[in-house]
Write a protein that holds these residues in place. Structure first.
Motif, short mmCIF file in Angstrom:
data_model
loop_
_atom_site.label_atom_id
_atom_site.label_comp_id
_atom_site.label_asym_id
_atom_site.label_seq_id
_atom_site.Cartn_x
_atom_site.Cartn_y
_atom_site.Cartn_z
N LYS A 69 0.85 -1.20 0.00
CA LYS A 69 0.00 0.00 0.00
C LYS A 69 0.88 1.25 0.00
CE LYS A 69 -3.35 2.36 2.98
NZ LYS A 69 -4.71 2.25 3.52
N LEU A 86 -4.79 3.20 11.56
CA LEU A 86 -4.60 2.05 10.66
C LEU A 86 -4.72 2.39 9.18
CD1 LEU A 86 -6.58 -0.66 12.64
CD2 LEU A 86 -4.17 -0.81 11.99
N TRP A 96 1.33 1.12 13.13
CA TRP A 96 0.42 0.29 12.32
C TRP A 96 0.42 -1.15 12.84
CZ3 TRP A 96 0.86 -4.15 9.40
CH2 TRP A 96 -0.33 -4.55 8.79
N THR A 269 -18.26 4.09 3.49
CA THR A 269 -18.27 2.90 2.65
C THR A 269 -19.54 2.08 2.86
OG1 THR A 269 -16.96 2.03 4.45
CG2 THR A 269 -15.80 2.55 2.42
N PRO A 395 -13.20 -5.32 -3.22
CA PRO A 395 -13.77 -4.10 -2.64
C PRO A 395 -13.22 -3.80 -1.25
CG PRO A 395 -15.36 -5.88 -2.51
CD PRO A 395 -14.21 -6.40 -3.34
N GLY A 397 -9.95 -4.26 -0.41
CA GLY A 397 -8.51 -4.03 -0.43
C GLY A 397 -7.70 -5.31 -0.37
N ARG A 401 -3.12 -4.96 4.46
CA ARG A 401 -3.78 -3.66 4.50
C ARG A 401 -5.24 -3.72 4.04
NH1 ARG A 401 -0.20 0.49 5.63
NH2 ARG A 401 -2.11 1.50 6.34
N CYS A 403 -9.32 -4.31 4.52
CA CYS A 403 -10.24 -3.70 5.49
C CYS A 403 -10.34 -4.53 6.76
CB CYS A 403 -11.62 -3.60 4.85
SG CYS A 403 -12.81 -2.82 5.94
C1 HEM Z 1 -9.34 -0.41 4.94
C2 HEM Z 1 -13.27 -0.97 2.15
C3 HEM Z 1 -16.10 -0.83 6.11
C4 HEM Z 1 -12.23 0.17 8.80
C5 HEM Z 1 -10.17 -0.58 3.85
C6 HEM Z 1 -9.71 -0.72 2.48
C7 HEM Z 1 -10.82 -0.86 1.71
C8 HEM Z 1 -11.97 -0.84 2.57
C9 HEM Z 1 -10.84 -1.02 0.20
C10 HEM Z 1 -8.26 -0.68 1.99
C11 HEM Z 1 -7.89 0.74 1.68
C12 HEM Z 1 -6.54 0.90 1.03
O1 HEM Z 1 -6.00 -0.04 0.48
O2 HEM Z 1 -6.03 2.03 1.07
C13 HEM Z 1 -14.37 -1.01 3.00
C14 HEM Z 1 -15.73 -1.24 2.55
C15 HEM Z 1 -16.53 -1.21 3.67
C16 HEM Z 1 -15.67 -0.94 4.80
C17 HEM Z 1 -16.14 -1.47 1.11
C18 HEM Z 1 -18.03 -1.40 3.80
C19 HEM Z 1 -18.83 -1.89 2.91
C20 HEM Z 1 -15.30 -0.57 7.18
C21 HEM Z 1 -15.76 -0.48 8.54
C22 HEM Z 1 -14.69 -0.18 9.30
C23 HEM Z 1 -13.52 -0.10 8.41
C24 HEM Z 1 -17.19 -0.67 9.02
C25 HEM Z 1 -14.76 0.00 10.80
C26 HEM Z 1 -13.86 0.09 11.62
C27 HEM Z 1 -11.12 0.10 7.98
C28 HEM Z 1 -9.75 0.32 8.44
C29 HEM Z 1 -8.92 0.14 7.33
C30 HEM Z 1 -9.80 -0.18 6.21
C31 HEM Z 1 -9.32 0.66 9.85
C32 HEM Z 1 -7.39 0.22 7.30
C33 HEM Z 1 -6.82 -1.15 7.56
C34 HEM Z 1 -5.30 -1.19 7.57
O3 HEM Z 1 -4.67 -0.68 6.64
O4 HEM Z 1 -4.75 -1.74 8.52
N1 HEM Z 1 -11.55 -0.66 3.88
N2 HEM Z 1 -14.37 -0.81 4.34
N3 HEM Z 1 -13.95 -0.35 7.14
N4 HEM Z 1 -11.11 -0.20 6.64
FE1 HEM Z 1 -12.72 -0.59 5.52
#
Ligand code: HEM
Length: 459
Positions: A69, A86, A96, A269, A395, A397, A401, A403
């Motif tokens: 990433k 995060l 992280w 999202t 969708p 990721g 890294r 979700c």
């Molecule tokens: C990361 C999608 C819901 C927390 C991501 C990434 C995607 C994504 C694509 C990766 C981003 C990247 O590569 O830069 C989604 C979708 C969701 C959703 C489609 C719902 C339909 C949530 C929810 C939370 C959340 C409910 C609640 C805490 C995070 C966090 C990361 C992340 C903290 C970073 C993880 C890391 O890099 O360690 N999400 N997300 N997401 N999402 Fe979600």
């Protein structure tokens, strides 16, 4: 094979390809350029950005030995709000790893089941509210699904109630966040000189960010002053659990960044996905009917329970298929750890950003066939899901890294959808409405409204 240059539209003096990209809805410009320049092309947007759109190229870039990433552009601008939380942390930042290892167990599908009562509480408020407003009231999908997702993540993460179904306007926090994210996106698309001149908007953004941090800081202070040892929310995990690898605790500053992160990443999202799904279902009454029939068979007139969720296979497929055709995340940003050749012929340097164009990846005809543009949940049933090629559906990721909130979001969306289908007949507010997109950090339908009518006998 011989090395070949990556296709690129002609550049403008000093501005590179910035004029090729709409500063407000930048991903829309990429969707338009893709059919012209193909599965791989590059733009000079204050530095080279390479856009890839086929499953084969994406599959290669998902290899975490060679790629990772990349926090730059809009994502880097969002760090002003979420720091080394995060979502916006650089891979090399120790915070992280500490937060990832501390929090992974409590975000798992089994752990998330404990949040069922909290999720049901918020979903039920939405249903009750709509019921009270009656069948003529036009529900703005973006508004109400944002209330749902926002209240849910705040309640699950730190037992905080925004109570946004009780007020006509969305919570100040939500409005401020949307403004800050839009500004972050614009900054990333403006020449640096211009950003430096916009002192006023920078000051305004800074004061909004300070307001938002205060909420997190107050919650941390309150919990430290009045511990709740029985509470299993994410805040308690962050305050009292140690990283199993290093034994380190998360710092108060990093807890604040992660609380803010959950509110940012956790609501746009999820609400966008629900809004897109209802648009797609309402445009296709046969699929809507199938989903409702399944809910009737599984729930009947009973109150929803945790055990029902795993039986809602068609509704689950509708959610997954929505995330494919209308993914709320436009792009995943990566870079090569070392200079390399993509597909054996396109040279990419380690400081060049590679963007996965999620929409076109999800419509790769080699994977999805000629009806790739159509919403057809059936394709993911009866073994279709299991048979998907690796890295064709992204969708959430990639890799480490990916979700962390996926299980939480899936459970929340299933509960809300099941309740809506059980209780209401849903109709488009304006049957002639055709999908339009808007974006902050994520993509949502613009001006999409619907109405709900109590189904006969469902009280
Ligand atoms: C990361 C999608 C819901 C927390 C991501 C990434 C995607 C994504 C694509 C990766 C981003 C990247 O590569 O830069 C989604 C979708 C969701 C959703 C489609 C719902 C339909 C949530 C929810 C939370 C959340 C409910 C609640 C805490 C995070 C966090 C990361 C992340 C903290 C970073 C993880 C890391 O890099 O360690 N999400 N997300 N997401 N999402 Fe979600």
């Amino acid at each position: 094979e011989k090395e070949i240059p990556i296709p690129q539209p002609p550049e403008t003096f000093l501005l590179g390809n910035l004029p090729d990209v709409d500063p407000v809805f930048s991903i829309g410009s990429i969707w338009k350029l893709k059919p012209i320049y193909g599965d791989i092309f590059k733009l000079n947007l204050k530095g080279n950005v390479i856009f890839i759109s086929s499953r084969d190229l994406v599959d290669e870039v998902c290899n975490e030995d060679r790629f990772e990433k990349f926090v730059s552009g809009p994502l880097k601008e969002v760090r002003a709000l979420t720091g080394d939380g995060l979502f916006t942390a650089h891979q090399y930042e120790p915070a992280w790893g500490i937060a990832h290892r501390t929090l992974m167990p409590v975000f798992g599908p089994i752990a998330i089941r404990k949040m069922f009562p909290q999720m049901l509480d918020i979903s039920s408020q939405m249903i009750l509210n709509w019921d009270r407003l009656g069948p003529d009231h036009v529900i703005d999908s973006a508004d109400d699904f944002t209330r749902l997702a926002f209240d849910t993540i705040a309640f699950c993460a730190c037992s905080y109630r925004f109570n946004s179904f009780l007020t006509p306007d969305p919570p100040t926090f939500a409005t401020q966040m949307a403004e800050v994210l839009v500004e972050a996106g614009k900054r990333a698309m403006r020449p640096n000189i211009e950003n430096n001149l916009r002192v006023w908007s920078a000051k305004e953004t800074e004061s909004k960010i300070k307001d938002m941090w205060k909420l997190g800081d107050d919650l941390v202070a309150e919990r430290r002053a009045h511990p709740q040892p029985e509470n299993s929310d994410l805040l308690n995990t962050m305050l009292y659990q140690k990283d199993p690898l290093t034994g380190h605790m998360m710092t108060d500053e990093n807890i604040r960044f992660n609380l803010t992160t959950f509110l940012v990443a956790g609501h746009e999202t999820t609400s966008g996905t629900l809004a897109f799904m209802w648009y797609l279902l309402l445009k296709d009454p046969e699929k809507l009917h199938k989903a409702q029939k399944e809910v009737d068979e599984v729930l009947g007139d009973n109150a929803i329970e945790l055990k029902h969720l795993s039986q809602l296979k068609y509704v689950e497929a509708c959610i997954r298929e929505t995330l494919r055709v209308q993914s709320p995340i436009g792009a995943l940003a990566m870079h090569a750890k070392e200079e390399t050749l993509l597909a054996g012929k396109y040279r990419v340097k380690s400081n060049e950003k590679i963007q996965v164009n999620v929409r076109d990846l999800h419509r790769d005809r080699k994977v999805w066939g000629d009806d790739a543009d159509d919403f057809r949940p059936e394709r993911l049933l009866n073994g279709g899901w299991e048979a998907l090629p690796r890295n064709a559906w992204k969708p959430f990721g990639n890799g480490a890294r990916a979700c962390i909130g996926r299980a939480l979001a899936e459970q929340e969306m299933l509960i809300a959808t099941a309740l809506m289908l059980q209780r209401f007949q849903v109709e488009m507010a304006d049957p002639s409405y055709d999908l339009q997109h808007k974006s902050t950090l994520t993509i949502k339908p613009d001006h999409f409204g619907f109405k709900v009518r109590r189904r006969p006998g469902k009280d």
